[in-house]
Design a protein around this motif. Structure first.
Motif, PDB file in Angstrom:
ATOM      1  N   LYS A   3      -0.524 -10.340   4.711  1.00  0.00           N
ATOM      2  CA  LYS A   3      -0.203 -11.345   3.708  1.00  0.00           C
ATOM      3  C   LYS A   3      -1.308 -11.417   2.661  1.00  0.00           C
ATOM      4  N   ASP A   4      -0.925 -11.794   1.443  1.00  0.00           N
ATOM      5  CA  ASP A   4      -1.846 -12.053   0.337  1.00  0.00           C
ATOM      6  C   ASP A   4      -2.644 -10.843  -0.137  1.00  0.00           C
ATOM      7  N   ILE A   5      -2.135  -9.613   0.074  1.00  0.00           N
ATOM      8  CA  ILE A   5      -2.846  -8.446  -0.453  1.00  0.00           C
ATOM      9  C   ILE A   5      -2.047  -7.767  -1.565  1.00  0.00           C
ATOM     10  N   HIS A   6      -0.783  -8.151  -1.731  1.00  0.00           N
ATOM     11  CA  HIS A   6       0.062  -7.517  -2.734  1.00  0.00           C
ATOM     12  C   HIS A   6       0.137  -8.379  -3.987  1.00  0.00           C
ATOM     13  N   PRO A   7       0.183  -7.743  -5.168  1.00  0.00           N
ATOM     14  CA  PRO A   7       0.297  -8.527  -6.401  1.00  0.00           C
ATOM     15  C   PRO A   7       1.657  -9.215  -6.487  1.00  0.00           C
ATOM     16  N   ASP A   8       1.725 -10.270  -7.278  1.00  0.00           N
ATOM     17  CA  ASP A   8       2.952 -11.018  -7.487  1.00  0.00           C
ATOM     18  C   ASP A   8       3.944 -10.158  -8.260  1.00  0.00           C
ATOM     19  N   TYR A   9       5.172 -10.091  -7.783  1.00  0.00           N
ATOM     20  CA  TYR A   9       6.230  -9.302  -8.398  1.00  0.00           C
ATOM     21  C   TYR A   9       7.204 -10.284  -9.044  1.00  0.00           C
TER      22      TYR A   9
END
Length: 74
Positions: A3-9
């Motif tokens: 969780k919380d490692i991917h940029p907002d899409y």
């Protein structure tokens, strides 16, 4: 998946060089931001089949042609 490692899409608006617009999803900017294209498939010669020109800046092309005149068949 962590969780919380991917940029907002999110949704962004893309504006083509001729002014046409469409919405797509991207990690660029924030929700509702606008991407203005400098080059797009409606204007770039790679997609339109337009004429390509070889610019001779400082005589480089001319020097190359003279150097390899016999090999190139000129």
């Amino acid at each position: 998946m962590k969780k919380d490692i991917h940029p907002d899409y999110h949704r962004v608006k893309v504006v083509m060089t001729d002014g046409t617009e469409f919405w797509t999803r991207s990690t660029f900017g924030a929700e509702g931001d606008e991407i203005r294209l400098d080059i797009d498939p409606t204007t770039h010669p790679a997609w339109t089949g337009g004429e390509t020109r070889l610019l001779d800046r400082g005589g480089r092309v001319s020097r190359f042609k003279n150097k390899y005149k016999g090999i190139l068949g000129n």
